[in-house]
Design an enzyme around this catalytic site. Structure first.
Site, PDB file in Angstrom:
ATOM      1  N   ILE A   9       0.968  -1.333  -0.109  1.00  0.00           N
ATOM      2  CA  ILE A   9       0.196   0.596  -0.257  1.00  0.00           C
ATOM      3  C   ILE A   9       1.155   0.919   0.402  1.00  0.00           C
ATOM      4  CG2 ILE A   9      -1.726   1.080   0.909  1.00  0.00           C
ATOM      5  CD1 ILE A   9      -2.597  -1.147   2.662  1.00  0.00           C
ATOM      6  N   HIS A  10       1.199   2.108  -0.750  1.00  0.00           N
ATOM      7  CA  HIS A  10       1.770   3.446  -1.378  1.00  0.00           C
ATOM      8  C   HIS A  10       0.410   4.231  -1.629  1.00  0.00           C
ATOM      9  CE1 HIS A  10       2.069   2.401  -5.165  1.00  0.00           C
ATOM     10  NE2 HIS A  10       2.446   0.845  -5.411  1.00  0.00           N
ATOM     11  N   GLY A  11       0.764   5.193  -2.275  1.00  0.00           N
ATOM     12  CA  GLY A  11       0.511   6.441  -2.913  1.00  0.00           C
ATOM     13  C   GLY A  11      -0.568   6.344  -4.278  1.00  0.00           C
ATOM     14  N   ALA A  14      -3.407   3.316  -2.315  1.00  0.00           N
ATOM     15  CA  ALA A  14      -4.178   4.309  -1.469  1.00  0.00           C
ATOM     16  C   ALA A  14      -5.546   5.454  -2.351  1.00  0.00           C
ATOM     17  CB  ALA A  14      -3.187   5.128  -0.360  1.00  0.00           C
TER      18      ALA A  14
END
Length: 161
Positions: A9-11, A14
Site C-alpha cells: 500500500i502506497h500512494g 491508496a
C-alpha cells in the site's frame, strides 16, 4: 483485482487504484507483514479512509478470496512478490479477475541476475516460470502500472513485445 507491487500500500494504491476501482476492501497477503505489528500498522495507516484493510498471511488471503460472502465487495488483493501471487492464483479461481504485475524485482535488489520485462518488472528464472504458468491460468493477466495506463496483456511481455 490481484496486484503485485513491491511497495504494497502506497500512494498509487491508496489514491489512484482505490478511486479507479471503487474499492471498499484491500487484502494485503504477506506472511512477514502479517506477523509484524509494526509493518501491519504502517500498512493500515497508509490505507485510504473508508476502505477496510486486512493484512493477513497468504493462506488466509486465499480463504478470504474464496469466501462467497466477499462476492459483493470491490476488493484488491495485494502482494509484493510473484511467489505469493502464484500461490494465490493456484488457490483461487481467478475467473475474469484482473491479475496485474506492475512493480516487482527492483526493491529486492540483484537486478543484474533478473530478466527485465519492463522498467518496473524484473524477474528471476523461478518467477518467470511462475508467471508463465499464471499466464495460462488467469484470463485477464496484464501489466498496468497506473490506472490511467492502458492494460497490456502480460503475455506480450513474455513474448518480448
Amino acid at each position: 483485482m490481484m496486484r503485485v507491487d513491491d511497495r504494497l500500500i502506497h500512494g498509487q494504491v491508496a489514491l489512484l487504484w482505490t478511486k479507479q476501482l471503487g474499492l471498499n476492501r484491500i487484502i494485503v497477503a504477506n506472511d512477514k507483514a502479517a506477523a509484524s505489528d509494526i509493518q501491519k500498522n504502517a500498512l493500515l495507516l497508509a490505507a485510504p479512509a473508508g476502505v477496510k484493510v486486512a493484512v493477513v498471511p497468504v493462506d488466509k488471503a486465499i480463504k478470504m478470496a474464496n469466501d462467497p460472502r466477499g462476492a459483493h465487495f470491490k476488493m484488491l488483493l495485494l502482494v509484493n512478490n510473484v511467489g505469493d501471487l502464484y500461490k494465490i492464483v493456484k488457490g483461487v479461481e481467478p475467473g475474469n479477475t484482473k491479475v496485474d504485475i506492475a512493480n516487482v524485482g527492483r526493491v529486492s535488489g540483484d537486478i543484474e541476475n533478473k530478466h527485465k520485462l519492463t522498467e518496473t518488472v524484473y524477474l528471476n528464472d523461478d518467477e518467470l516460470a511462475q508467471v508463465q504458468e499464471i499466464n495460462g491460468l488467469a484470463k485477464n493477466f496484464v501489466y498496468q502500472p497506473l490506472p490511467t495506463d492502458s492494460p497490456k496483456p502480460f503475455e506480450s511481455l513474455l513474448k518480448g513485445e
